[in-house]
Design an enzyme around this catalytic site. Sequence first.
Site, mmCIF file in Angstrom:
data_model
loop_
_atom_site.group_PDB
_atom_site.id
_atom_site.type_symbol
_atom_site.label_atom_id
_atom_site.label_comp_id
_atom_site.label_asym_id
_atom_site.label_seq_id
_atom_site.Cartn_x
_atom_site.Cartn_y
_atom_site.Cartn_z
ATOM 1 C CG HIS A 173 -1.824 1.015 1.484
ATOM 2 N ND1 HIS A 173 -1.585 2.405 1.757
ATOM 3 C CD2 HIS A 173 -3.139 0.715 1.270
ATOM 4 C CE1 HIS A 173 -2.701 2.944 2.037
ATOM 5 N NE2 HIS A 173 -3.727 2.212 1.468
ATOM 6 C CG ASP A 182 0.396 -2.733 6.193
ATOM 7 O OD1 ASP A 182 -0.516 -2.757 6.848
ATOM 8 O OD2 ASP A 182 0.404 -1.892 5.234
ATOM 9 C CD GLN A 201 -6.854 -4.621 4.149
ATOM 10 O OE1 GLN A 201 -7.887 -5.408 4.466
ATOM 11 N NE2 GLN A 201 -6.969 -3.151 3.798
ATOM 12 C CE LYS A 213 -7.255 -0.723 6.411
ATOM 13 N NZ LYS A 213 -8.133 0.042 5.375
ATOM 14 C CB CYS A 241 -3.825 3.251 -1.238
ATOM 15 S SG CYS A 241 -5.097 4.637 -1.303
#
Length: 406
Positions: free
Chosen positions: A121, A199, A202, A225, A364
Amino acid sequence: MFDLQYIRSQFPILNQQVNGKPLVYLDNAATSQKPISVLDSWQKYYTEINANVHRGIHTLSQLATEEMELSRRKIQKFINAKNDSEVIFTKGTTEGINLIAYSLTNLIKENDEIIISYLEHHSNIVPWQMLCERTGAKLKVIPMDENGILQLDFLDENLSEKTKIVSVNQVSNALGIVNPIEEIIAKTRAKSDAFIVIDGAQSAPHFKIDVQKMDCDFFVFSGHKLYAPMGTGILYGKEDVLNKIQPFHGGGEMIATCSFEKTTYADLPFKFEAGTPNVGGNIALGAAIDFIENIGQEQLQNHENALLDYAQKRLLEIEGLKIYGEKAHRTGVVSFNLEGVGISSDVGMILDKLGIAVRTGHHCTQPIMNFFDIAGTVRASFAVYNTFEEIDILAEGVKKAQRMLS
Ligand code: C6P
């Protein structure tokens, strides 16, 4: 027992019509909806205990502090951090990565190397480019193949004592691909002393995170999220690493002593939490963790995987539909285009008229779109409250869009 109807009843927002049709919310990778328990927790904070934390001797301040610190301990358990002082409240993944990139600045010098992957991202690209500009370090990128699978041979050839940071996502937001971070971390540890940043924007909403087992130095994710309010997020860092690096923000709460001549910093985690935090949001993030744990992470994951399999099957029945990363191990996301339909937002607009919320465009992740030579994709992404009927509605909606646009 996994009771989908009960779970859906916890999300009042889902029970509405959009453009005259029942809402089918499939934009969960952008942000998830919030259950009643999270909304109640947030409201309770503002109606009963609103006060600034760690500052007041008065009762409300102490209650607010206790609730926020309880939430920190829930998050510690959720990601299996060793200490709650390793859990830092942020406003999201973007802030977490920028914090790390800034805080590492004086440990990085000219010609050092920072490795990221093709599947990142922009939040895991731009802060490192900015760090390279500040220091003269060089950015290197793990390539991927046409299925979106990272080519880890690159690490064998490129990891060295020059490598100072390796930062990759655990799950790609654009394609849903689950990256082999265990292998990436093992290879990195074998050949360098690089700081490893994961990261988890997700991945944290979808499967069990164990930062100790993972052996990363940093792990970041966003609360919004993961069924929690916007403006919440977590930066996990190993205690010895956090103690070694500079704070990003200066201000109240993060000092031990402050004079015009010299300031010393507070202990962890407060060294990295300057200013008044999002107390209500941080407390509600704890409620979101409770929500997930009450369902059970295994049940949640099984349901989401079944949704993904079913979505892939239904969508691939449509002639001329291409799923990106179809052959890779994926979770939570299906990203596709229709042959002959150049603009993904046209499909998104037709789906919206049918009450179906998906994301379209580059997500993104422009380098991924450039790799496939496309401007964007249609992305449907799932959460625990989605149903198989909603996927049928999506598939029929996509067929309708295809008829209208071709
Ligand atoms: N992806 C999406 O629709 P923030 O915006 O700070 O909460 O998260 C940034 C971010 C970082 N890494 C990954 C892998 C992400 O997916 C995101 C957010 C959203 O895909 C909004 S662009």
